[in-house]
Design a protein around this motif. Structure first.
Motif, short mmCIF file in Angstrom:
data_model
loop_
_atom_site.label_atom_id
_atom_site.label_comp_id
_atom_site.label_asym_id
_atom_site.label_seq_id
_atom_site.Cartn_x
_atom_site.Cartn_y
_atom_site.Cartn_z
N SER A 69 -14.44 8.50 8.15
CA SER A 69 -12.83 8.61 8.47
C SER A 69 -12.37 9.50 7.06
CB SER A 69 -12.21 6.85 7.60
OG SER A 69 -10.68 7.05 8.02
N ASP A 70 -11.98 10.00 7.06
CA ASP A 70 -11.38 10.54 5.82
C ASP A 70 -10.17 10.11 4.29
OD1 ASP A 70 -9.13 11.17 7.64
OD2 ASP A 70 -9.13 13.01 7.66
N ALA A 71 -9.71 8.85 5.53
CA ALA A 71 -8.49 7.83 5.07
C ALA A 71 -9.41 7.82 3.03
CB ALA A 71 -8.10 6.83 5.37
N THR A 72 -8.14 8.03 2.05
CA THR A 72 -8.62 8.16 0.60
C THR A 72 -8.19 6.35 0.38
OG1 THR A 72 -6.29 8.42 0.19
CG2 THR A 72 -7.68 9.70 0.14
N ILE A 73 -7.55 5.37 1.76
CA ILE A 73 -6.97 4.17 1.15
C ILE A 73 -7.75 3.46 2.02
CG2 ILE A 73 -5.46 2.85 0.45
CD1 ILE A 73 -5.36 5.08 -1.60
N ILE A 74 -8.49 1.94 1.55
CA ILE A 74 -9.19 2.07 3.04
C ILE A 74 -8.43 0.47 2.68
CG2 ILE A 74 -11.21 0.69 3.92
CD1 ILE A 74 -12.22 3.75 2.70
N VAL A 75 -8.15 -0.96 3.65
CA VAL A 75 -8.04 -2.03 3.56
C VAL A 75 -8.63 -2.81 4.49
CG1 VAL A 75 -5.70 -1.80 2.44
CG2 VAL A 75 -5.87 -1.64 4.96
N THR A 76 -9.77 -3.96 3.78
CA THR A 76 -10.08 -5.03 5.39
C THR A 76 -8.84 -6.92 5.39
OG1 THR A 76 -11.56 -5.69 3.04
CG2 THR A 76 -12.76 -4.24 5.35
N VAL A 90 0.51 -1.06 0.22
CA VAL A 90 -0.15 -0.10 0.32
C VAL A 90 0.77 0.95 -0.20
CG1 VAL A 90 -1.21 1.16 1.52
CG2 VAL A 90 -2.21 -0.39 1.27
N ARG A 91 1.98 1.35 0.82
CA ARG A 91 2.58 2.08 0.87
C ARG A 91 3.46 2.78 -0.39
NH1 ARG A 91 0.48 4.85 4.88
NH2 ARG A 91 0.36 4.55 7.06
N GLU A 92 4.36 1.05 -1.10
CA GLU A 92 4.79 1.25 -1.93
C GLU A 92 3.93 2.16 -3.41
OE1 GLU A 92 7.59 -0.83 -4.09
OE2 GLU A 92 6.27 -2.20 -4.94
N LEU A 93 2.73 1.67 -3.64
CA LEU A 93 1.57 2.48 -4.69
C LEU A 93 1.30 3.94 -4.46
CD1 LEU A 93 -0.03 -1.16 -5.50
CD2 LEU A 93 1.18 -0.26 -7.10
N TYR A 94 0.93 3.79 -3.06
CA TYR A 94 -0.45 5.38 -2.55
C TYR A 94 0.85 5.91 -1.62
CZ TYR A 94 -3.69 2.21 -4.79
OH TYR A 94 -4.13 1.83 -5.87
N PRO A 95 1.45 6.42 -1.31
CA PRO A 95 2.86 7.18 -0.58
C PRO A 95 1.67 8.38 -0.57
CG PRO A 95 3.91 7.87 -2.87
CD PRO A 95 2.89 6.69 -3.14
#
Length: 449
Positions: free
Chosen positions: A421-428, A338-343
């Motif tokens: 939440s104001d997160a733009t990336i969400i992971v379950t 996730v961090r690599e794709l969406y820094p």
């Protein structure tokens, strides 16, 4: 046991991911298949649609009358309790009752068998390998511990001469197999409820490795204390992936083999761990003799596995990914990808711990892995086959986390909490019944996009 004399196959716990692959296989080769499971799920619905009869009540009267001891194989999952009425009936009536792993052993005994072992990476590696072999025209059946997106199934092909299986260390199941070519992707401590110590797990993997007498047919990562052919990303090894770059959200890379360099392979699954899984599959296929062009084409067309970094929503403003990760190492892999794709984007992780024993054994590691995310919503522990353990709760786990933005939520409160939440990336993340909630989470998020 001669499978040719078996007309009927009955599954106790048919809805499990490994069990359902076997059910599909026996249906495909013309056997009468039915079974029991505790609860309906997406998988049981798919099996019923394919013509397999399933019931959800532990009731001997619901077993088909024509299923007699002389014509029926009964397959059980280790998750079924000893008190199960149907299981005890089959034992009392002297039916042929086998564990799933034993049946895989029988099927693979008379085939050329590829076995994929490791505490992480089995499903992805075996599905990539199965896809490569199937696409190259091999007469293969691959039994997969996940739903492969290319086939919408956990069974690839119905070939008679080659098999690909996940060599599962749970309950020492993989010792039933008869592999010709194998790999070990990792040997982290897991299933300590079965093994007791990490040394015992390691000893079991060594025993599995000893099944491959020709060590040029056993593929390993560099750090494993086992003799075999080494595979590595960006480090010296017999099979080495290098010159790795990201192009249009896919990895493009080269592979050094003992005889040649494969140039500009394209692979769409994110995360360095998946690159390693692909390299293992490439090494096994190449050693078997699969042509380079077929390997390159299959790697590029592989779409991934349901609930393995599975994109549910992918827009400019919002990304929602679902993943089966249920061990700290796997959660770290999701975080890295996730961090690599969406820094520089805010990431919300929703985690459902799986098993009280695993939560207890790895509590500090789970806390550290989860604390790396910007925001965490934590569900109660999914018990699966276990009874509660005193003091082992999600609240206890959350108290260990150093993350300030964390919250314990019920399933009922989950969607409102995600939407707040104001997160733009969400992971379950999790291996329990969280996967059943994914469609409703996706629907709620889509209405806000």
């Amino acid at each position: 046991m001669n499978l040719n004399q078996i007309h009927n196959v009955y599954f106790v716990g048919i809805g499990g991911i490994g069990m359902s692959a076997l059910a599909r296989y026996f249906k495909a080769i013309g056997k009468q298949v039915s079974g029991y499971d505790k609860t309906p799920s997406i998988l049981t619905s798919e099996l019923i649609e394919s013509g397999i009869s399933i019931h959800f009540e532990d009731c001997v009267a619901l077993i088909p009358k024509e299923y007699q001891p002389d014509n029926t194989l009964v397959i059980i999952t280790p998750a079924v309790p000893k008190s199960h009425a149907e299981w005890n009936y089959f034992l009392d009536q002297k039916y042929e009752v086998k564990k799933r792993a034993e049946v895989l052993g029988i099927i693979t005994k008379d085939t050329f068998c590829f076995a994929v072992a490791g505490t992480h990476g089995k499903t992805t590696t075996s599905s990539i390998l199965g896809h490569i072999l199937y696409e190259s025209g091999a007469d293969v059946t691959a039994f997969i511990g996940g739903i492969v997106e290319n086939y919408n199934s956990n069974l690839i092909g119905t070939g008679k001469t080659i098999t690909v299986v996940e060599a599962d260390e749970f309950d020492r199941s993989f010792l039933h197999l008869h592999p010709n070519i194998a790999c070990i992707t990792s040997m982290d401590a897991d299933h300590l409820d079965i093994y007791g110590t990490s040394e015992a797990i390691e000893a079991s993997f060594v025993e599995f490795a000893d099944k491959i007498t020709d060590k040029t047919k056993l593929f390993i990562t560099k750090e494993l204390p086992i003799e075999g052919v080494t595979c590595s990303v960006n480090e010296d090894a017999v099979f080495k992936a290098f010159n790795v770059r990201i192009d249009n959200a896919s990895y493009v890379f080269d592979v050094q083999t003992p005889t040649e360099i494969l140039k500009d392979l394209r692979f769409g699954l994110p995360g360095r761990h998946n690159l390693m899984n692909a390299l293992m599959a490439i090494a096994m296929a190449k050693t078997y003799g699969t042509p380079t062009e077929a390997i390159a084409k299959a790697i590029a067309s592989f779409k991934g596995i349901r609930r393995r970094f599975s994109y549910q929503i992918k827009t400019e403003n919002l990304v929602y990914i679902d993943d089966y990760a249920h061990h700290p190492t796997e959660i770290n892999a999701v975080h890295q990808a996730v961090r690599e794709l969406y820094p520089n984007q805010k990431v919300l992780a929703i985690f459902q711990p799986h098993l009280f024993s695993r939560t207890k054994d790895f509590a500090d590691d789970f806390a550290k892995s989860l604390s790396a995310f910007d925001e965490v919503l934590l569900l109660e522990i999914y018990p699966a086959r276990e009874l509660p353990m005193e003091g082992v709760t999600s609240q206890w786990l959350m108290d260990k986390m150093t993350n300030n933005d964390k919250k314990l939520v019920t399933k009922e409160d989950l969607i409102p909490s995600i939407l707040a939440s104001d997160a733009t990336i969400i992971v379950t993340i999790g291996a329990g019944d969280l996967g059943e909630l994914v469609p409703s989470i996706k629907k709620a998020l889509n209405e806000t996009v």
